[in-house]
Scaffold this motif. Structure first.
Motif, short mmCIF file in Angstrom:
data_model
loop_
_atom_site.label_atom_id
_atom_site.label_comp_id
_atom_site.label_asym_id
_atom_site.label_seq_id
_atom_site.Cartn_x
_atom_site.Cartn_y
_atom_site.Cartn_z
N ILE A 179 32.32 -36.00 -51.83
CA ILE A 179 32.27 -34.60 -50.91
C ILE A 179 30.99 -34.28 -50.72
N ILE A 180 30.68 -33.55 -49.43
CA ILE A 180 29.68 -33.09 -48.96
C ILE A 180 29.48 -31.72 -48.90
N LEU A 183 28.73 -21.45 -54.50
CA LEU A 183 29.85 -22.15 -55.44
C LEU A 183 29.35 -23.39 -56.13
N PHE A 184 28.40 -24.09 -55.03
CA PHE A 184 27.89 -25.35 -55.48
C PHE A 184 26.56 -25.36 -56.11
N GLU A 185 25.93 -24.28 -56.55
CA GLU A 185 24.81 -23.90 -57.46
C GLU A 185 24.38 -25.23 -58.31
N ASN A 240 24.58 -31.62 -56.69
CA ASN A 240 24.13 -32.11 -55.72
C ASN A 240 24.71 -32.23 -54.38
N GLU A 241 24.10 -32.02 -53.07
CA GLU A 241 24.64 -32.15 -51.88
C GLU A 241 26.13 -32.98 -51.72
N ILE A 242 25.87 -34.13 -52.10
CA ILE A 242 26.66 -35.15 -51.95
C ILE A 242 27.26 -35.54 -53.36
N ILE A 245 32.52 -24.91 -46.02
CA ILE A 245 31.45 -25.05 -47.17
C ILE A 245 31.34 -26.49 -47.83
N ALA A 246 32.27 -27.20 -47.73
CA ALA A 246 32.50 -28.33 -47.97
C ALA A 246 33.60 -29.15 -47.24
N GLU A 247 33.32 -30.69 -47.39
CA GLU A 247 34.20 -31.29 -46.56
C GLU A 247 34.01 -32.92 -46.87
N THR A 248 34.85 -33.95 -46.60
CA THR A 248 34.59 -35.12 -46.99
C THR A 248 33.81 -35.93 -45.81
#
Length: 306
Positions: A248-249, A255-257, A260-262, A285-288
């Motif tokens: 996931i990226i 929410l992703f504090e 890691n970015e990936i 805010i996130a995708e595959t």
């Protein structure tokens, strides 16, 4: 000066009562003085003494009602303060602290079904289903016709994996409390687990639209419902991912504090929000890696979906 005069009258009334314990007016004046001094516990104690001594009459009936009316706001304030603090602790994952607070509060307010139901829910979240059962039973014995008692029963049945009974209770509770936003979300989840996806989305959509100010985090069905509620389409994915790990990226949303970015995460779904139909109020805010939406957020409200 007035406070001093009122205070100084107490010994006079006490002496008069000791000499004439059956004269109702002396008791009445004595108790009334304590009320004026805001010494309600003393007023209640003296009132009980008067009844034990045989004092009675219309004046005493009115005085009892007055004491109850004065005490009620205090009890209500205590209940609201306790309830709100326990909710705050629960929402922050501090279940043990919420349980301790509620147990102490219920010792002072033992007949409040909502406090007992909230305590039951905290036990559910803490995976203590036996204690949850006990507290929910107490709440139902007092008043089973409150929204919180009904929805707590549904949550407990869900935790016990009694899917059919949970749905039955959820539908009945929704019929009694059709505008309860939290309940719409619970009913929606029950319908989803029972493979009634379209009905579940309908209730979740309604809950999101009514819930304008409270932050919302939708997971799985909730995520899809947020997309649909704002005009997007929920469609069948090209591939079914049930319990599959994927890369996931994310794009830096709060929410992703500290994540890691990936990163790798487990996916469990067969439906997705169609990317080309994503409403303008929502952002990804996130995708595959192949651009399937894994997270969304409202651009102006605290509404998120994963």
């Amino acid at each position: 000066m007035l406070f001093w005069i009122v205070t100084e009258s107490l010994p006079f009334f006490k002496t008069a009562i000791e000499a004439n314990p059956k004269v109702a007016q002396f008791w009445h004046s004595y108790i009334d003085t304590f009320i004026k001094l805001d010494r309600l516990a003393d007023a209640k104690a003296i009132f009980d003494q008067a009844k034990n001594k045989g004092a009675k009459g219309d004046g005493f009936d009115q005085l009892e009602k007055r004491l109850l009316q004065i005490a009620q706001p205090s009890s209500s304030l205590l209940e609201n303060s306790l309830f709100n603090k326990a909710i705050e602790l629960r929402e922050n994952g501090k279940f043990d602290q919420a349980i301790s607070l509620l147990r102490d509060g219920i010792s002072k307010l033992p007949n409040d079904p909502n406090l007992l139901a909230l305590l039951s829910h905290c036990y559910i979240l803490n995976d203590d289903l036996e204690a949850a059962d006990v507290q929910l039973s107490k709440a139902k014995d007092i008043d089973q016709n409150t929204a919180l008692v009904g929805w707590t029963e549904v949550r407990l049945l869900q935790k016990k994996r009694d899917v059919d009974e949970a749905l039955i209770v959820a539908i009945k509770t929704n019929e009694r409390f059709p505008n309860d936003v939290e309940g719409m979300g619970i009913l929606g989840s029950c319908l989803r687990v029972s493979n009634r996806l379209a009905e579940g989305l309908k209730y979740l959509d309604k809950a999101i639209k009514l819930n304008k100010d409270i932050p919302v985090l939708g997971i799985c069905l909730g995520h899809q419902s947020i997309g649909q509620a704002y005009g997007g389409l929920v469609v069948q994915a090209d591939e079914i991912k049930h319990g599959k790990i994927d890369e996931i990226i994310h794009f830096g949303n709060i929410l992703f504090e500290d994540i890691n970015e990936i990163f790798e995460a487990t996916r469990y779904h067969s439906l997705i929000i169609e990317k080309k139909s994503l409403p303008k109020d929502l952002e990804i805010i996130a995708e595959t890696k192949n651009k399937i939406i894994m997270g969304i957020a409202h651009k102006h409200k605290k509404i998120f979906g994963l």
